[in-house]
Design a protein around this motif. Structure first.
Motif, PDB file in Angstrom:
ATOM      1  N   GLU A 394      32.344  -3.867 -18.794  1.00  0.00           N
ATOM      2  CA  GLU A 394      33.683  -4.372 -19.103  1.00  0.00           C
ATOM      3  C   GLU A 394      33.823  -5.835 -18.698  1.00  0.00           C
ATOM      4  O   GLU A 394      34.505  -6.612 -19.377  1.00  0.00           O
ATOM      5  CB  GLU A 394      34.749  -3.530 -18.382  1.00  0.00           C
ATOM      6  CG  GLU A 394      34.848  -2.091 -18.864  1.00  0.00           C
ATOM      7  CD  GLU A 394      35.260  -2.002 -20.326  1.00  0.00           C
ATOM      8  OE1 GLU A 394      35.898  -2.951 -20.839  1.00  0.00           O
ATOM      9  OE2 GLU A 394      34.939  -0.983 -20.972  1.00  0.00           O
ATOM     10  N   TYR A 395      33.164  -6.224 -17.618  1.00  0.00           N
ATOM     11  CA  TYR A 395      33.209  -7.628 -17.181  1.00  0.00           C
ATOM     12  C   TYR A 395      32.576  -8.530 -18.238  1.00  0.00           C
ATOM     13  O   TYR A 395      33.137  -9.567 -18.610  1.00  0.00           O
ATOM     14  CB  TYR A 395      32.471  -7.761 -15.847  1.00  0.00           C
ATOM     15  CG  TYR A 395      32.345  -9.183 -15.343  1.00  0.00           C
ATOM     16  CD1 TYR A 395      33.391  -9.801 -14.661  1.00  0.00           C
ATOM     17  CD2 TYR A 395      31.177  -9.906 -15.566  1.00  0.00           C
ATOM     18  CE1 TYR A 395      33.264 -11.108 -14.204  1.00  0.00           C
ATOM     19  CE2 TYR A 395      31.049 -11.206 -15.113  1.00  0.00           C
ATOM     20  CZ  TYR A 395      32.092 -11.801 -14.435  1.00  0.00           C
ATOM     21  OH  TYR A 395      31.970 -13.100 -13.990  1.00  0.00           O
ATOM     22  N   ARG A 396      31.422  -8.147 -18.725  1.00  0.00           N
ATOM     23  CA  ARG A 396      30.739  -8.955 -19.742  1.00  0.00           C
ATOM     24  C   ARG A 396      31.533  -8.982 -21.052  1.00  0.00           C
ATOM     25  O   ARG A 396      31.625 -10.019 -21.722  1.00  0.00           O
ATOM     26  CB  ARG A 396      29.329  -8.419 -19.972  1.00  0.00           C
ATOM     27  CG  ARG A 396      28.425  -8.562 -18.744  1.00  0.00           C
ATOM     28  CD  ARG A 396      27.000  -8.128 -19.041  1.00  0.00           C
ATOM     29  NE  ARG A 396      26.152  -8.266 -17.862  1.00  0.00           N
ATOM     30  CZ  ARG A 396      25.841  -7.282 -17.034  1.00  0.00           C
ATOM     31  NH1 ARG A 396      26.308  -6.058 -17.267  1.00  0.00           N
ATOM     32  NH2 ARG A 396      25.072  -7.485 -15.985  1.00  0.00           N
ATOM     33  N   CYS A 397      32.108  -7.845 -21.420  1.00  0.00           N
ATOM     34  CA  CYS A 397      32.920  -7.787 -22.646  1.00  0.00           C
ATOM     35  C   CYS A 397      34.147  -8.682 -22.540  1.00  0.00           C
ATOM     36  O   CYS A 397      34.523  -9.366 -23.501  1.00  0.00           O
ATOM     37  CB  CYS A 397      33.346  -6.349 -22.926  1.00  0.00           C
ATOM     38  SG  CYS A 397      32.014  -5.291 -23.536  1.00  0.00           S
ATOM     39  N   LEU A 398      34.795  -8.695 -21.370  1.00  0.00           N
ATOM     40  CA  LEU A 398      35.984  -9.527 -21.179  1.00  0.00           C
ATOM     41  C   LEU A 398      35.628 -11.008 -21.292  1.00  0.00           C
ATOM     42  O   LEU A 398      36.361 -11.780 -21.933  1.00  0.00           O
ATOM     43  CB  LEU A 398      36.603  -9.237 -19.811  1.00  0.00           C
ATOM     44  CG  LEU A 398      37.759 -10.152 -19.398  1.00  0.00           C
ATOM     45  CD1 LEU A 398      38.913 -10.080 -20.395  1.00  0.00           C
ATOM     46  CD2 LEU A 398      38.239  -9.816 -17.986  1.00  0.00           C
ATOM     47  N   CYS A 399      34.523 -11.413 -20.674  1.00  0.00           N
ATOM     48  CA  CYS A 399      34.111 -12.819 -20.753  1.00  0.00           C
ATOM     49  C   CYS A 399      33.862 -13.226 -22.202  1.00  0.00           C
ATOM     50  O   CYS A 399      34.261 -14.313 -22.645  1.00  0.00           O
ATOM     51  CB  CYS A 399      32.863 -13.042 -19.911  1.00  0.00           C
ATOM     52  SG  CYS A 399      33.142 -12.898 -18.129  1.00  0.00           S
ATOM     53  N   GLU A 400      33.224 -12.348 -22.964  1.00  0.00           N
ATOM     54  CA  GLU A 400      32.932 -12.640 -24.369  1.00  0.00           C
ATOM     55  C   GLU A 400      34.206 -12.666 -25.202  1.00  0.00           C
ATOM     56  O   GLU A 400      34.411 -13.568 -26.036  1.00  0.00           O
ATOM     57  CB  GLU A 400      31.966 -11.590 -24.917  1.00  0.00           C
ATOM     58  CG  GLU A 400      31.552 -11.828 -26.355  1.00  0.00           C
ATOM     59  CD  GLU A 400      30.551 -10.799 -26.855  1.00  0.00           C
ATOM     60  OE1 GLU A 400      30.360 -10.716 -28.080  1.00  0.00           O
ATOM     61  OE2 GLU A 400      29.986 -10.071 -26.016  1.00  0.00           O
ATOM     62  N   THR A 401      35.092 -11.694 -24.958  1.00  0.00           N
ATOM     63  CA  THR A 401      36.345 -11.622 -25.721  1.00  0.00           C
ATOM     64  C   THR A 401      37.225 -12.829 -25.456  1.00  0.00           C
ATOM     65  O   THR A 401      37.802 -13.414 -26.388  1.00  0.00           O
ATOM     66  CB  THR A 401      37.106 -10.331 -25.352  1.00  0.00           C
ATOM     67  OG1 THR A 401      36.321  -9.193 -25.706  1.00  0.00           O
ATOM     68  CG2 THR A 401      38.438 -10.260 -26.083  1.00  0.00           C
ATOM     69  N   SER A 402      37.349 -13.210 -24.192  1.00  0.00           N
ATOM     70  CA  SER A 402      38.221 -14.343 -23.861  1.00  0.00           C
ATOM     71  C   SER A 402      37.697 -15.633 -24.483  1.00  0.00           C
ATOM     72  O   SER A 402      38.479 -16.454 -24.972  1.00  0.00           O
ATOM     73  CB  SER A 402      38.356 -14.487 -22.342  1.00  0.00           C
ATOM     74  OG  SER A 402      37.100 -14.784 -21.748  1.00  0.00           O
TER      75      SER A 402
END
Length: 566
Positions: A394-402
């Motif tokens: 989820e941390y990696r997904c959030l960084c990519e999404t933002s």
């Protein structure tokens, strides 16, 4: 001079002890001095050097004690010969005519630049040695990821481990020639030392040739030395047997250990070898043996060893890896155990790691996790539901999404020296306070300290521009959005609790404030592992919530400023 002193000087001038040392066998793990100009003093000196000599030329080189390659030699040159009255000149890579090559090269720049010692390039490349220039050390990276010192260079002194040198010699079909030139002086005359006249002796062995000369010291300085002894010669060391050279394909069969699989009705352990060739498979091999895919159970802390060296090892979702050297699949989707297939232990885990895993081996009490079963047995794609893996995903997904939606990352990328904090986040294997403190520190670094405070400041709602602190700025933005405010407040409180745990416990001495906080958070019971597991679950939910908020377009998306001064 007393007779006792004269006798001692005479014994020293005979070099008996040095000759004994020069003929001792060399162990494979021994560091061999192959070059050293020595520390010359008034009464003694010793210079050592070496060369690589073709095996076919050893007998010829043993005919006399002179050096076949001198210090500073071994460099490219042009060699001229005369045939039938005509001069012919050809290029010699090492400046020799008989195939002799240097192992150590003394680079001399005649005062224009500092001199230094260089190691034979072919030897370095043959073993793929990595050089630590600051220390003058060459390392060999073993197949299991361990680093072993093979060469050390300190000034003119060069030491090489005999194991690697023997292998190199075997492939090249050469011997190692070790050259010696030793001087000893005495303030006594030949007569006082018990010698009737100067003497010269040849000392020969099957693979050695030395000349020992004792005579008067004809010096031009005003000192008290009257006698000199010189030992000049060489010793040859043989290569290893070519049939046992790993570079040429030799592989020593490892002694595969037996791992505990389960217990019988009398509670006796049932063991079996992890040798893949002895295990059953889906193609009919060894039908009476355990299957290759038999799960073997280990205590959870079997992975702690690897977590302590995050630059070397990577512990991730279903995988343990060491650089690009080796990796083994693991079922690490449990809080209390790790599972590995029996065949993978023998095929993928280096032999040097087996003792560590044997010490953590326990009889199997449970089967594979559902996630690992679906992935490994059914061949399906399955997301991990374990808090450790879910949080990082989820941390990696959030960084990519933002970055994709906002044009900037809500969490600043971790510096290379800080990435270990993210890698270390996990459900702890025990309730040790130190482990808990370290994990709180790591989680705070990732979730609080890494918030993009400058960009959050740029996107603050009107009237709240003076808000300070990354958590407060994020909270101010979220409170103005059309999202579940109860979730917002719960997440904000989670971040504040995490920051307080770090500031009152992990980063500073524990005192009254920490004890109050521990009581409020329910940490007094000492169930630190359970608490951190629940904290990871909340943290993963927070990251999911934030990612969905950004994905929906509700989060402010003001682009980063191009003002370099901001």
């Amino acid at each position: 001079m007393t007779n006792k002193k004269a006798t001692a000087d005479a014994d020293r001038l005979k070099f008996d002890q040095l000759l004994l040392q020069l003929h001792e066998p060399v162990r494979p793990t021994e560091m061999l001095v192959v070059s050293d100009l020595g520390s010359e003093d008034r009464m003694s000196s010793l210079a050592r050097y070496c060369a690589l000599v073709p095996t076919a030329s050893v007998s010829e080189c043993l005919a006399d004690s002179s050096w076949d390659l001198h210090i500073g030699g071994g460099l490219p040159t042009a060699i001229s010969t005369f045939k039938e009255g005509r001069q012919e000149t050809y290029y010699s890579r090492f400046g020799t005519e008989n195939g002799i090559e240097p192992l150590v090269i003394d680079r001399n720049f005649h005062g224009a630049r500092p001199d230094y010692v260089e190691l034979n390039e072919e030897f370095r490349l043959f073993h793929n040695l990595w050089e630590d220039k600051s220390r003058g050390v060459f390392y060999r990276i073993a197949d299991d990821g361990s680093e072993e010192i093979v060469v050390t260079i300190a000034g003119s002194r060069v030491e090489v481990r005999w194991r690697e040198l023997r292998e190199f010699l075997a492939v090249k079909e050469m011997h190692l020639a070790l050259y010696f030139d030793a001087f000893e002086y005495s303030e006594s005359t030949l007569t006082e030392l018990g010698f009737d006249s100067p003497s010269s002796d040849e000392i020969k062995g099957p693979l050695s040739s030395f000349d020992l000369h004792i005579g008067p010291w004809n010096h031009f300085t005003d000192d008290n030395r009257k006698t000199m002894a010189r030992l000049l010669g060489k010793r040859f060391l043989e290569p290893m047997d070519r049939s046992r050279v790993p570079f040429l394909g030799y592989r020593e069969q490892p002694d595969f250990p037996e791992f505990v699989l389960s217990v019988d009705e009398d509670d006796n352990p049932i063991k079996f070898s992890c040798n893949p060739d002895l295990l059953a498979n889906y193609f009919g091999a060894n039908p009476n043996a355990p299957h290759y895919l038999t799960p073997v159970q280990f205590t959870k802390d079997v992975l702690e060893k690897y977590r302590h060296e995050p630059t070397k090892y990577q512990v991730s979702d279903s995988l343990l890896a060491c650089h690009g050297l080796w990796s083994v699949r693991i079922d690490n989707h449990h809080d209390d155990r790790v599972m590995v297939f029996l065949g993978d232990l023998g095929r993928d885990l280096p032999a040097s790691e087996w003792p560590h895993w044997l010490g953590k081996n326990k009889p199997r009490t449970h089967g594979l996790s559902e996630v690992y079963f679906r992935r490994s047995i059914l061949g399906e794609f399955a997301d991990s539901d374990h808090p450790e893996h879910r949080f990082k995903q989820e941390y990696r997904c959030l960084c990519e999404t933002s970055f994709n939606k906002l044009g900037w990352e809500i969490y600043l990328p971790l510096d290379s020296n800080d990435r270990h904090y993210l890698d270390s986040i996990r459900v702890p294997a025990n309730d040790e306070q130190k482990v808990f403190d370290d994990l709180i520190l790591a989680l705070t670094k990732v979730l609080v300290d890494s918030l993009n405070e400058n960009q959050l400041k740029r996107n603050l709602p009107a009237g709240l521009e003076g808000t300070t602190g990354s958590i407060s700025r994020l909270a101010s933005i979220l409170r103005t959005l059309d999202v579940d405010q109860a979730v917002v407040e719960g997440n904000v409180q989670m971040l504040r609790d995490l920051q307080k745990l770090r500031s009152t416990g992990s980063a500073h001495r524990k005192g009254t404030e920490y004890r109050k906080l521990a009581k409020t958070l329910g940490l007094e019971s000492g169930d630190l592992s359970d608490y951190f597991r629940a904290l990871l679950v909340r943290a993963a939910e927070f990251l999911t919530f934030l990612g969905k908020t950004i994905e929906s377009g509700k989060f402010p998306s003001q682009q980063p400023s191009t003002d370099a001064s901001e």
